[in-house]
Design a protein around this motif. Structure first.
Motif, PDB file in Angstrom:
ATOM      1  N   GLY A  54      12.499   1.193   8.404  1.00  0.00           N
ATOM      2  CA  GLY A  54      11.305   0.532   7.888  1.00  0.00           C
ATOM      3  C   GLY A  54      10.065   1.390   7.999  1.00  0.00           C
ATOM      4  N   VAL A  55      10.176   2.666   7.701  1.00  0.00           N
ATOM      5  CA  VAL A  55       9.047   3.600   7.830  1.00  0.00           C
ATOM      6  C   VAL A  55       8.062   3.376   6.683  1.00  0.00           C
ATOM      7  CG1 VAL A  55       8.361   6.021   7.862  1.00  0.00           C
ATOM      8  CG2 VAL A  55      10.472   5.302   9.004  1.00  0.00           C
ATOM      9  N   GLN A  56       6.815   3.122   7.046  1.00  0.00           N
ATOM     10  CA  GLN A  56       5.771   2.876   6.057  1.00  0.00           C
ATOM     11  C   GLN A  56       5.174   4.202   5.577  1.00  0.00           C
ATOM     12  OE1 GLN A  56       5.065  -0.345   5.023  1.00  0.00           O
ATOM     13  NE2 GLN A  56       6.808  -0.867   6.335  1.00  0.00           N
ATOM     14  N   VAL A  57       5.261   4.445   4.274  1.00  0.00           N
ATOM     15  CA  VAL A  57       4.705   5.662   3.682  1.00  0.00           C
ATOM     16  C   VAL A  57       3.594   5.263   2.728  1.00  0.00           C
ATOM     17  CG1 VAL A  57       5.196   7.742   2.346  1.00  0.00           C
ATOM     18  CG2 VAL A  57       6.957   6.772   3.831  1.00  0.00           C
ATOM     19  N   PRO A  58       2.361   5.747   2.939  1.00  0.00           N
ATOM     20  CA  PRO A  58       1.263   5.384   2.033  1.00  0.00           C
ATOM     21  C   PRO A  58       1.494   5.958   0.633  1.00  0.00           C
ATOM     22  CG  PRO A  58       0.577   7.113   3.551  1.00  0.00           C
ATOM     23  CD  PRO A  58       1.926   6.645   4.021  1.00  0.00           C
ATOM     24  N   SER A  59       0.758   5.436  -0.332  1.00  0.00           N
ATOM     25  CA  SER A  59       0.975   5.837  -1.728  1.00  0.00           C
ATOM     26  C   SER A  59       0.786   7.334  -1.940  1.00  0.00           C
ATOM     27  CB  SER A  59       0.024   5.053  -2.643  1.00  0.00           C
ATOM     28  OG  SER A  59      -1.325   5.221  -2.227  1.00  0.00           O
TER      29      SER A  59
ATOM     30  N   ASP B 176       0.815  -1.214   0.000  1.00  0.00           N
ATOM     31  CA  ASP B 176       0.000   0.000   0.000  1.00  0.00           C
ATOM     32  C   ASP B 176       0.853   1.270   0.000  1.00  0.00           C
ATOM     33  OD1 ASP B 176       1.061  -0.454   2.457  1.00  0.00           O
ATOM     34  OD2 ASP B 176      -0.755   0.045   3.601  1.00  0.00           O
ATOM     35  N   GLY B 177       2.092   1.158  -0.486  1.00  0.00           N
ATOM     36  CA  GLY B 177       2.949   2.333  -0.506  1.00  0.00           C
ATOM     37  C   GLY B 177       4.415   1.962  -0.611  1.00  0.00           C
ATOM     38  N   SER B 178       5.230   2.567   0.250  1.00  0.00           N
ATOM     39  CA  SER B 178       6.677   2.334   0.221  1.00  0.00           C
ATOM     40  C   SER B 178       7.223   2.239   1.635  1.00  0.00           C
ATOM     41  CB  SER B 178       7.392   3.464  -0.534  1.00  0.00           C
ATOM     42  OG  SER B 178       6.877   3.618  -1.834  1.00  0.00           O
ATOM     43  N   THR B 179       8.385   1.607   1.752  1.00  0.00           N
ATOM     44  CA  THR B 179       9.065   1.485   3.038  1.00  0.00           C
ATOM     45  C   THR B 179      10.428   2.159   2.934  1.00  0.00           C
ATOM     46  OG1 THR B 179       7.969  -0.630   3.475  1.00  0.00           O
ATOM     47  CG2 THR B 179       9.923  -0.112   4.781  1.00  0.00           C
ATOM     48  N   LEU B 180      10.684   3.126   3.809  1.00  0.00           N
ATOM     49  CA  LEU B 180      11.933   3.881   3.790  1.00  0.00           C
ATOM     50  C   LEU B 180      12.892   3.345   4.835  1.00  0.00           C
ATOM     51  CD1 LEU B 180      10.672   7.592   3.513  1.00  0.00           C
ATOM     52  CD2 LEU B 180      11.104   5.939   1.689  1.00  0.00           C
ATOM     53  N   SER B 181      14.158   3.168   4.414  1.00  0.00           N
ATOM     54  CA  SER B 181      15.198   2.718   5.334  1.00  0.00           C
ATOM     55  C   SER B 181      16.498   3.451   5.014  1.00  0.00           C
ATOM     56  CB  SER B 181      15.421   1.208   5.224  1.00  0.00           C
ATOM     57  OG  SER B 181      14.255   0.491   5.582  1.00  0.00           O
ATOM     58  N   GLY B 182      17.085   4.035   6.054  1.00  0.00           N
ATOM     59  CA  GLY B 182      18.340   4.760   5.868  1.00  0.00           C
ATOM     60  C   GLY B 182      18.445   5.913   6.831  1.00  0.00           C
TER      61      GLY B 182
ATOM     62  N   PHE C 230       9.308  11.768  -0.962  1.00  0.00           N
ATOM     63  CA  PHE C 230       8.236  11.287  -0.101  1.00  0.00           C
ATOM     64  C   PHE C 230       7.912  12.320   0.971  1.00  0.00           C
ATOM     65  CE2 PHE C 230      10.273   7.605  -1.933  1.00  0.00           C
ATOM     66  CZ  PHE C 230       9.227   6.732  -2.208  1.00  0.00           C
ATOM     67  N   MET C 231       6.651  12.368   1.330  1.00  0.00           N
ATOM     68  CA  MET C 231       6.189  13.218   2.423  1.00  0.00           C
ATOM     69  C   MET C 231       5.952  12.321   3.630  1.00  0.00           C
ATOM     70  SD  MET C 231       3.002  15.928   2.369  1.00  0.00           S
ATOM     71  CE  MET C 231       1.738  14.655   2.235  1.00  0.00           C
ATOM     72  N   VAL C 232       6.673  12.606   4.716  1.00  0.00           N
ATOM     73  CA  VAL C 232       6.665  11.709   5.874  1.00  0.00           C
ATOM     74  C   VAL C 232       6.270  12.471   7.129  1.00  0.00           C
ATOM     75  CG1 VAL C 232       8.067  10.167   7.299  1.00  0.00           C
ATOM     76  CG2 VAL C 232       8.474  10.295   4.830  1.00  0.00           C
ATOM     77  N   ASP C 233       5.399  11.866   7.918  1.00  0.00           N
ATOM     78  CA  ASP C 233       5.039  12.395   9.233  1.00  0.00           C
ATOM     79  C   ASP C 233       6.172  12.067  10.209  1.00  0.00           C
ATOM     80  OD1 ASP C 233       4.034  12.990  11.726  1.00  0.00           O
ATOM     81  OD2 ASP C 233       2.158  11.873  11.476  1.00  0.00           O
ATOM     82  N   PRO C 234       6.816  13.065  10.809  1.00  0.00           N
ATOM     83  CA  PRO C 234       7.967  12.783  11.684  1.00  0.00           C
ATOM     84  C   PRO C 234       7.601  12.055  12.970  1.00  0.00           C
ATOM     85  CG  PRO C 234       7.405  15.105  11.764  1.00  0.00           C
ATOM     86  CD  PRO C 234       6.565  14.506  10.679  1.00  0.00           C
ATOM     87  N   THR C 235       6.305  11.964  13.291  1.00  0.00           N
ATOM     88  CA  THR C 235       5.904  11.304  14.541  1.00  0.00           C
ATOM     89  C   THR C 235       5.590   9.821  14.343  1.00  0.00           C
ATOM     90  OG1 THR C 235       3.552  11.848  14.233  1.00  0.00           O
ATOM     91  CG2 THR C 235       4.924  13.469  15.374  1.00  0.00           C
ATOM     92  N   GLN C 236       5.629   9.349  13.099  1.00  0.00           N
ATOM     93  CA  GLN C 236       5.200   7.972  12.892  1.00  0.00           C
ATOM     94  C   GLN C 236       6.283   6.969  13.289  1.00  0.00           C
ATOM     95  OE1 GLN C 236       4.882   8.566   8.394  1.00  0.00           O
ATOM     96  NE2 GLN C 236       5.264   6.351   8.502  1.00  0.00           N
TER      97      GLN C 236
END
Length: 377
Positions: free
Chosen positions: A213-218, A145-151, A184-190
């Motif tokens: 492993g931050v989940q970012v919706p589409s 349902d989106g992307s996973t950010l790692s780094g 990507f637009m990411v909520d810093p509290t997630q």
């Protein structure tokens, strides 16, 4: 090309100067830094009410359609007053990335940023001096349902208190591939976002941010094939940062000239001594060279003719000339120039910080050399 400011730009610059002279002197800035606040909410709201926060954005998204010359006009007094508010990070870096997206969420976020209600931070630097976006290595893996950010991202200006993060990531390939970059637009509290606040040498608040492993919706994926977008955004931010540096240089020249004219040794102002008078002359020449280069590059950018080499020449010149002016100012003031109670050392730190962002002077001079060697081959 016309290098002179328009009447509107002069009025805009004077309005910003009056605001900062009235509410943002050096002592006030130091008290704010000492209190631990990352920036002044009152000044930020005042800038929003003046339309400064909406200046770089198109009118159809709530901005004022300002040119690069308009941004330079306000950035110079920002530098002269050592502004610590997140103008570069929120308005010139993260904001234009959001403006590229048709996503309703991104557009709603941008409207709040222009109104001064929220701030954004541009999470891009990865401890490589990533003036070249192709060096990004933080990965974005496709998920259901989106992307996973790692780094990890380093020295994210305004990142500790931002309401949203704009993150550059690699969806395919490896550095230094220009292909495969996304925003990507990411909520810093997630969950998975770890923020370590830091304070840069010039007083601006920043952060080191880890994405585990931050989940970012589409809908949080705001741009693909983003190399050109990143290059354009960073280039405009570099010009604005150089305008800040030129504002710093002007303040250093004025204050050092005034000090040398009033500080006396052997019954005479030190400005009358040959060594000091020559140093002041060198400072003025360096300042005029830096400002001329800034105005020329700004005109090129507004004419759509500024290339990567032009940006590198400007960044390299500003870094080298600014360092020369800062060191000369400190030497003229003597030991007092290094104390926290006097603004001179703080101005020099701001120049050093600007030089380090998006590639220092040596990096950009090497880039110019490589491009010239390629052209001659």
């Amino acid at each position: 090309m016309d290098f002179s400011q328009t009447d509107e730009q002069k009025m805009l610059q004077e309005s910003v100067k009056r605001l900062l002279e009235r509410s943002y002197d050096f002592e006030t800035r130091q008290k704010m830094l000492g209190s631990g606040h990352p920036w002044s909410l009152e000044i930020w709201q005042a800038l929003a009410e003046m339309g400064i926060l909406g200046l770089p954005f198109a009118e159809d998204i709530g901005g004022f359609g300002g040119s690069m010359a308009d941004i330079v006009a306000v950035a110079e007094p920002f530098g002269a007053h050592l502004l610590i508010e997140p103008y570069v990070s929120s308005i010139l870096l993260a904001g234009p990335c959001l403006a590229q997206s048709d996503s309703p969420a991104a557009q709603a976020q941008l409207s709040q940023i222009i109104a001064g209600e929220q701030t954004a931070a541009f999470a891009h630097e990865e401890r490589k001096g990533t003036a070249d976006p192709s060096l990004v290595s933080l990965t974005a893996t496709e998920a259901a349902d989106g992307s996973t950010l790692s780094g990890e991202k380093r020295m994210v200006l305004g990142g500790a208190k931002a309401d949203v993060l704009v993150v550059s990531a690699r969806t395919r390939g490896t550095a230094p591939d220009a292909d495969g970059l996304s925003l990507f637009m990411v909520d810093p509290t997630q969950e998975g976002v770890s923020i370590t606040p830091v304070v840069a040498i010039d007083g601006r608040h920043a952060a080191h941010i880890t994405f585990d492993g931050v989940q970012v919706p589409s809908e949080g994926r705001i741009a693909d094939d983003a190399y050109d977008v990143l290059q354009a955004v960073i280039s405009r931010a570099i010009v604005a940062l150089c305008a800040e540096a030129v504002g710093v240089m002007g303040a250093l020249l004025r204050q050092t000239s005034e000090y040398a004219s009033t500080r006396k040794q052997f019954g005479a102002p030190i400005a009358t001594f040959q060594t000091i008078s020559h140093r002041l002359a060198d400072m003025k020449i360096a300042y005029l060279k830096a400002r001329s280069c800034l105005l020329y590059t700004t005109a090129l950018m507004d004419a759509g003719r500024a290339g990567a080499q032009d940006i590198s020449i400007l960044k390299g010149q500003i870094g080298a000339l600014g360092r020369d002016i800062g060191e000369a100012a400190i030497q003229t003031h003597g030991g007092v120039g290094m104390t926290d109670e006097v603004s001179i050392g703080h101005f020099h730190k701001r120049i050093l910080m600007i030089n380090a962002l998006f590639g220092d002077s040596e990096y950009h001079f090497r880039s110019v050399g490589k491009s010239l060697a390629t052209a001659d081959a």
